[in-house]
Design a protein around this motif. Sequence first.
Motif, PDB file in Angstrom:
ATOM      1  N   ALA A  43       0.837  -1.208   0.000  1.00 13.93           N
ATOM      2  CA  ALA A  43       0.000   0.000   0.000  1.00 13.93           C
ATOM      3  C   ALA A  43       0.866   1.250   0.000  1.00 13.93           C
ATOM      4  CB  ALA A  43      -0.917  -0.005   1.217  1.00 13.93           C
ATOM      5  N   ASN A  44       1.939   1.236   0.775  1.00 13.83           N
ATOM      6  CA  ASN A  44       2.851   2.382   0.803  1.00 13.83           C
ATOM      7  C   ASN A  44       3.542   2.564  -0.537  1.00 13.83           C
ATOM      8  OD1 ASN A  44       2.216   2.830   3.499  1.00 13.83           O
ATOM      9  ND2 ASN A  44       3.947   1.653   4.279  1.00 13.83           N
ATOM     10  N   GLU A  45       3.905   1.460  -1.150  1.00 13.91           N
ATOM     11  CA  GLU A  45       4.606   1.522  -2.446  1.00 13.91           C
ATOM     12  C   GLU A  45       3.726   2.144  -3.521  1.00 13.91           C
ATOM     13  OE1 GLU A  45       6.599  -1.495  -5.801  1.00 13.91           O
ATOM     14  OE2 GLU A  45       6.047  -2.257  -3.801  1.00 13.91           O
ATOM     15  N   TYR A  46       2.425   1.804  -3.512  1.00 14.77           N
ATOM     16  CA  TYR A  46       1.519   2.259  -4.566  1.00 14.77           C
ATOM     17  C   TYR A  46       0.645   3.437  -4.135  1.00 14.77           C
ATOM     18  CZ  TYR A  46       2.763  -1.660  -7.565  1.00 14.77           C
ATOM     19  OH  TYR A  46       3.450  -2.550  -8.384  1.00 14.77           O
ATOM     20  N   GLY A  47       0.841   3.913  -2.924  1.00 15.97           N
ATOM     21  CA  GLY A  47       0.043   5.037  -2.461  1.00 15.97           C
ATOM     22  C   GLY A  47      -1.422   4.705  -2.290  1.00 15.97           C
ATOM     23  N   ALA A  48      -1.725   3.470  -1.925  1.00 12.54           N
ATOM     24  CA  ALA A  48      -3.107   3.016  -1.782  1.00 12.54           C
ATOM     25  C   ALA A  48      -3.653   3.365  -0.405  1.00 12.54           C
ATOM     26  CB  ALA A  48      -3.186   1.509  -2.007  1.00 12.54           C
TER      27      ALA A  48
END
Length: 364
Positions: A5-10
């Motif tokens: 989620a942090n990687e994709y800004g989710a």
Amino acid sequence: MTALANEYGAINLSQGFPEFDAPDYLKQQLSEYVAKGLNQYAPSPGVPKLLDQIERLIESRYQVKVNGTSQVTVTAGATEALFVAIQTIISQGDEVIVFDPAYDSYEPAIELAGGKAVHIPLVAPNYRIDWQQVNANITSKTKAIIINTPHNPSAKVLDLDDFAALKKLLVAHNLLLISDEVYEHITFDQKSHLSALNDPEIFARSFVVSSFGKTFHSTGWKLGYCVAPEQFSQEFRKIHQYVTFSCFTPAQYALADMLEKHIEHVNELSEFYQAKRDALIDALQTSRFKLLDSEGTYFLLLDYSEISSLSDIEFCHYLVKEVGVAAVPLSVFYHAPNNDKVIRLCFAKETQTLMEAAERLCQL
């Protein structure tokens, strides 16, 4: 999933921790006790004032009198309490019945003690325990049963019939019980939490595990406790002293003050989280997901079978990367392969976060 989620800004509705902060009074008291210099080891079982307040909390919630001094042990989170309880009672070759989907710390702790987890799968959408199936899985090696109510991740609660069936098996087969009750103060729709503490015969063979982190939105403090009969607590403490010895001293004093001065926080917790549950459910009404009943905890399960044929793990990756919402697949909580197309959302989040996530999910 949180890293993804942090990687994709989710929007992260995956990992089970609150987005909002601990109560201001609790934080103020922590700061005060740090400033006062109460920063050294606490007594191994816990600060006496906190043990006393836990005793009072149990009496007010369950109309049960326990001795905080001899029957309550403060631990470094509920996970330590679970680990120590398992190490206390499980030896080489012992079997422990575990209900899947299950919290992932149970089996490693059992195996480290030399035991074996016997997994009994619960089936969507109701995730009810078949007690006849439990009885069929009890052998001469069975030492204990682990229950979790309210249940993570299914969000179901055990009822009176469940406890009657459980009691019958515990007595008939002379078994011990570990009752994971970390979401005890979060039940919905006027359902009361039934605790192993409520029945003297069940409690006489039980370790009951609770969590301050879940109750006071302070999971990072890693403070919980275990309640057990005196002779069990004595054995439990022999292991606890070599695992952590004692727990975060100023926080124990702060929690004692919180329980003494602001017990309304505990009493209002179900209403607080039910409002969040209902808001998320309302916001998802136009989606193609089938919403499963959430009776407790701060989780909601979604059946996505009408949306995708992907496995739940693949679907959760798709949600993060393409939809911008992080959820948890239910299959990872099972020992055996599970093909239910069900995912878990955590609604211990700010309302705006929940609304934004629901808006994205409704676009599928």
